[in-house]
Structure formats: structure tokens, C-alpha cells
Motif scaffolding. Structure first.
Motif, PDB file in Angstrom:
ATOM      1  N   ALA A  73      -2.003 -29.598  27.617  1.00 36.94           N
ATOM      2  CA  ALA A  73      -1.949 -28.245  28.173  1.00 36.94           C
ATOM      3  C   ALA A  73      -2.079 -27.207  27.063  1.00 36.94           C
ATOM      4  CB  ALA A  73      -0.649 -28.045  28.947  1.00 36.94           C
ATOM      5  N   THR A  74      -1.345 -27.412  25.977  1.00 36.06           N
ATOM      6  CA  THR A  74      -1.432 -26.486  24.850  1.00 36.06           C
ATOM      7  C   THR A  74      -2.844 -26.444  24.281  1.00 36.06           C
ATOM      8  OG1 THR A  74       0.895 -26.671  24.228  1.00 36.06           O
ATOM      9  CG2 THR A  74      -0.641 -26.084  22.479  1.00 36.06           C
ATOM     10  N   LEU A  75      -3.454 -27.594  24.071  1.00 41.00           N
ATOM     11  CA  LEU A  75      -4.807 -27.623  23.515  1.00 41.00           C
ATOM     12  C   LEU A  75      -5.793 -26.890  24.420  1.00 41.00           C
ATOM     13  CD1 LEU A  75      -5.095 -31.305  22.220  1.00 41.00           C
ATOM     14  CD2 LEU A  75      -4.406 -29.270  20.954  1.00 41.00           C
ATOM     15  N   ALA A  76      -5.635 -27.078  25.733  1.00 37.53           N
ATOM     16  CA  ALA A  76      -6.532 -26.390  26.666  1.00 37.53           C
ATOM     17  C   ALA A  76      -6.348 -24.884  26.587  1.00 37.53           C
ATOM     18  CB  ALA A  76      -6.281 -26.886  28.089  1.00 37.53           C
ATOM     19  N   PRO A  96       0.866 -20.717  37.876  1.00 37.29           N
ATOM     20  CA  PRO A  96       0.467 -21.768  38.833  1.00 37.29           C
ATOM     21  C   PRO A  96      -0.928 -22.323  38.595  1.00 37.29           C
ATOM     22  CG  PRO A  96       1.475 -19.916  39.986  1.00 37.29           C
ATOM     23  CD  PRO A  96       1.287 -19.482  38.558  1.00 37.29           C
ATOM     24  N   ASP A  97      -1.881 -21.475  38.270  1.00 33.10           N
ATOM     25  CA  ASP A  97      -3.264 -21.913  38.187  1.00 33.10           C
ATOM     26  C   ASP A  97      -3.738 -22.173  36.762  1.00 33.10           C
ATOM     27  OD1 ASP A  97      -3.488 -21.659  40.963  1.00 33.10           O
ATOM     28  OD2 ASP A  97      -3.989 -19.532  40.799  1.00 33.10           O
ATOM     29  N   ALA A  98      -2.822 -22.199  35.805  1.00 33.68           N
ATOM     30  CA  ALA A  98      -3.218 -22.437  34.417  1.00 33.68           C
ATOM     31  C   ALA A  98      -3.593 -23.909  34.224  1.00 33.68           C
ATOM     32  CB  ALA A  98      -2.076 -22.064  33.480  1.00 33.68           C
ATOM     33  N   PRO A  99      -4.490 -24.195  33.291  1.00 31.76           N
ATOM     34  CA  PRO A  99      -4.939 -25.580  33.113  1.00 31.76           C
ATOM     35  C   PRO A  99      -3.839 -26.486  32.568  1.00 31.76           C
ATOM     36  CG  PRO A  99      -5.871 -24.160  31.407  1.00 31.76           C
ATOM     37  CD  PRO A  99      -5.213 -23.257  32.403  1.00 31.76           C
ATOM     38  N   ARG A 100      -3.711 -27.645  33.199  1.00 28.72           N
ATOM     39  CA  ARG A 100      -2.814 -28.706  32.731  1.00 28.72           C
ATOM     40  C   ARG A 100      -3.600 -30.017  32.810  1.00 28.72           C
ATOM     41  NH1 ARG A 100       0.463 -25.091  35.424  1.00 28.72           N
ATOM     42  NH2 ARG A 100      -0.005 -26.035  37.449  1.00 28.72           N
ATOM     43  N   PRO A 101      -4.412 -30.292  31.794  1.00 26.97           N
ATOM     44  CA  PRO A 101      -5.303 -31.457  31.859  1.00 26.97           C
ATOM     45  C   PRO A 101      -4.524 -32.768  31.932  1.00 26.97           C
ATOM     46  CG  PRO A 101      -5.937 -29.976  30.086  1.00 26.97           C
ATOM     47  CD  PRO A 101      -4.602 -29.522  30.572  1.00 26.97           C
ATOM     48  N   HIS A 102      -5.206 -33.796  32.377  1.00 31.08           N
ATOM     49  CA  HIS A 102      -4.604 -35.131  32.413  1.00 31.08           C
ATOM     50  C   HIS A 102      -4.218 -35.534  30.991  1.00 31.08           C
ATOM     51  CE1 HIS A 102      -4.201 -39.472  32.907  1.00 31.08           C
ATOM     52  NE2 HIS A 102      -4.071 -39.246  34.204  1.00 31.08           N
TER      53      HIS A 102
END
Length: 364
Positions: free
Chosen positions: A12-15, A259-265
Motif C-alpha cells: 500500500a505504501t509503495l503504491a 476507502p478508495d485508496a489503492p491497497r494492492p495484493h
């Protein structure tokens, strides 16, 4: 409540930090999204932007600085940050108390009995001629009225706390060495610093929270405080809490997010990235375990430049004797070493400092 492990938080941080994939934003857009870049070392923001933006050229940041869309100023944690002009004007008043307290705490005995409002007024009177000054020149102009305190203490109080200042170009331009010349922020930008509104709801604090989460979330309230240096944000958190989502980390801390912020796998591949000294991808948290291991925490505050491998700090790097020298903090696999070398070679081209060789410790 969903538990996010360290790897999920890392991705998430990297994204959010544009470190999973280089973005196409302009320099002012990127600086705004990142909520600024720490910049007490003038050349470091160039490296931070190169690692985050596709086709970044140093002249783009130079243009933003000379064009006054981005400024160098004391802000979060009383460190010099590169922020957009709009953010500097909007956020500065919210940081005033913290900035003042930190200087007075550092020089408690030297500045005892100083009337800070009187000192600020004297400094503004000197700067009314709109002539840029070094800190030394500013102190020399007012020291007859305050002969006791050391010049350094008076200067720090004036320049980093009492008067919203900008450090003028050529300080901070690519491959330029220049001392610090200061001018009031409002003079340089032709616009006044926004005053703090009277409402108890703290709209500036709410904006800081939302912007921080967009660039650093999911994060705990302690992480927000560690990033900005501000106390007293609970009212802002309460005011926007209903629009946020909540998680837990593996330690049980509550983490808030947009809510809609990126949280990648968590298994999303992460490329090698070279970070500058004092990068907020590391320093922007109270709990930095999502990106750096505990034994190496001291490196993040000592000015060592970091190399991210699989999203985590796995090496440090420096330019010495015409070499880009990389020192791994753990054993790297052969594919990892190859990826580090490839990114390092690209970095040497960008730095344009006559670097003749990349040396990776452990290789012949």
C-alpha cells in the motif's frame, strides 16, 4: 476488523508513494500528492522524484522552484521540505505553534525571556525592503536589541519558526551549490499565508489527515503525528472518521484509510528503487516496520540513502570516488543483485556525475 500484515502495508505504501510503478504526474502534482519531500539536503528531492516519475528530468524541478510553484520551507517536524506553493500557504499557520515550540525547546536557556512577538516584528521590519538575506544577515540587523542570545538561536527562531520563509533559488537547483538566502513566503509568492480559521473542527488538520492517508495510508494516528510533528489532531480525526475505513495491523493498532485508496495484493511484485536520504516513504511513520527492519532503523535517521528490494530497505548506497557503492544489509539472491545493478546503472546516467563504476559489496 481486517488485519493487514506488514507486506500488505508495504505494498500500500509503495503504491501511494509511486514506488510500485513510476507515475506520469507533473512535478508540482507529484510534490502535492506526496505532501512534500524532505529537502534539508538540497539535491535529494531530485533522486526521490527520479525514482517515482517516468521520464523525470532535473530541469522540471528547477522550473518549478524558479517558477514559484514549489518552494523550500521549514514545515513538517521543523525540517526543510519541498512543498507546493499552495500547500505552504495553506498549512503553515497550522504548524506555527509546533515550529515555535521546537526551537524554544532546543534553545530553552539561550532564549529565556525573549518576547517572541517583538522579535518577529523586528525581523519583519528588516525584511520589509524585500531584499533576500542569509540568517546571519538577518540576525546582524536586529542583534543590537537582543545582544545576549547566541546568533544561531536567534536566527533559528526567526527563520524556521517566527516568520514563514522560503529558501530562494539557486539553493536547491540541480547540481548547484548555493547558501541559504531567505525571503518571507508571502513576499516570494505574492500571496499571504492563510490564517487559522476559528472553527473548532480544524479544517486544515482534516485536510492534512486526508492528504497524509492518500500518500502514506493505511496508518495510525501516531504515524500521522510522527510525519507532521503536530499534536492536537484528534479533533480532525473525529471529524472525518465516518468517511474513513479502519483496519488493524499485526500489533493490534487501529489503522485508518481512505476507502478508495489503492491497497494492492501483498504478492504484487515490487521493483528495485533507490531512495534519497531522509525519504518520507520511510520517515513518514511512527512504526516503520512496513518498510525497514528494526536493526536498521538508525540508518533512516542518519542520512543513509536506501535501496528497496522487494519493497523493503535491503541496502544502502552512496557515491564515492567516482563509484556508486551499494552495501547490502542482507544476502541478495542472484536475480536481486542483477535487478539492483540494472537500476543502479540507470541511476548513474541520471546523476550525471561522472560515475565510472557500480560497486556492489560481495562481488569481485
Amino acid at each position: 476488523m481486517t488485519v493487514l500484515d506488514s507486506r500488505a502495508l508495504n505494498r500500500a505504501t509503495l503504491a501511494r508513494q509511486h514506488l510500485l510503478e513510476r507515475g506520469g504526474a507533473s512535478v508540482p502534482e507529484a510534490v502535492a500528492h506526496l505532501c512534500g519531500l524532505q529537502a534539508q539536503e538540497p539535491q535529494e528531492p531530485f533522486i526521490g522524484l527520479w525514482s517515482r516519475l517516468a521520464d523525470f528530468e532535473p530541469g522540471q524541478l528547477d522550473d518549478a522552484l524558479t517558477g514559484r510553484t514549489v518552494v523550500r520551507t521549514h514545515l513538517m517536524r521543523r525540517t526543510v521540505h519541498l512543498v507546493t506553493a499552495d500547500d505552504a500557504l495553506a498549512w503553515r499557520a497550522r504548524h506555527d505553534t509546533m515550529l515555535r515550540q521546537r526551537v524554544l525547546g532546543t534553545y530553552r536557556r539561550e532564549l529565556a525571556g525573549i518576547d517572541v512577538d517583538e522579535l518577529a516584528a523586528a525581523g519583519r521590519a528588516v525584511l520589509a525592503d524585500q531584499r533576500p538575506r542569509t540568517m546571519r544577515e538577518l540576525v546582524q540587523a536586529i542583534e543590537d536589541r537582543w545582544p545576549g542570545p547566541p546568533r544561531r538561536a536567534l536566527g533559528e527562531l526567526l527563520v524556521s519558526a517566527l516568520i514563514p520563509m522560503v529558501q530562494l533559488p539557486p539553493r536547491g537547483l540541480w547540481h548547484r551549490t548555493a547558501g541559504v538566502r531567505n525571503l518571507p513566503l508571502a513576499t516570494w509568492l505574492g500571496r499571504d499565508v492563510a490564517p487559522l480559521p476559528a472553527e473548532d473542527s480544524d479544517p486544515v488538520g482534516q485536510q492534512l489527515l486526508r492528504r497524509y492517508l492518500a500518500a502514506h495510508g493505511p496508518a495510525a494516528s501516531a504515524d500521522l503525528r510522527a510525519w507532521c510533528g503536530l499534536a492536537g489532531l484528534p479533533a480532525a480525526v473525529r471529524a472525518v472518521r465516518e468517511e474513513l475505513v479502519a483496519f488493524r495491523d499485526e500489533r493490534g493498532r487501529e489503522l485508518l484509510d481512505l476507502p478508495d485508496a489503492p491497497r494492492p495484493h501483498p504478492d504484487t511484485p515490487a521493483p528495485v528503487r533507490f531512495l534519497p536520504a531522509f525519504d518520507n516513504a520511510i520517515l513518514g511513520y511512527h512504526d516503520r516496520s512496513r518498510i525497514i527492519d528494526a536493526p536498521h532503523l538508525g540508518l533512516s535517521v542518519a542520512g543513509h540513502r536506501a535501496v528497496l528490494v522487494d519493497g523493503r530497505v535491503a541496502a544502502t548506497w552512496a557515491v564515492r570516488n567516482d563509484q556508486l557503492h551499494i552495501s547490502p544489509l542482507r544476502r541478495l539472491t542472484d536475480p536481486e543483485r542483477e535487478a539492483v545493478r540494472a537500476e543502479a546503472q540507470d541511476l548513474t546516467v541520471f546523476l550525471d556525475e561522472g560515475i565510472e563504476h557500480v560497486h556492489l559489496d560481495g562481488e569481485n
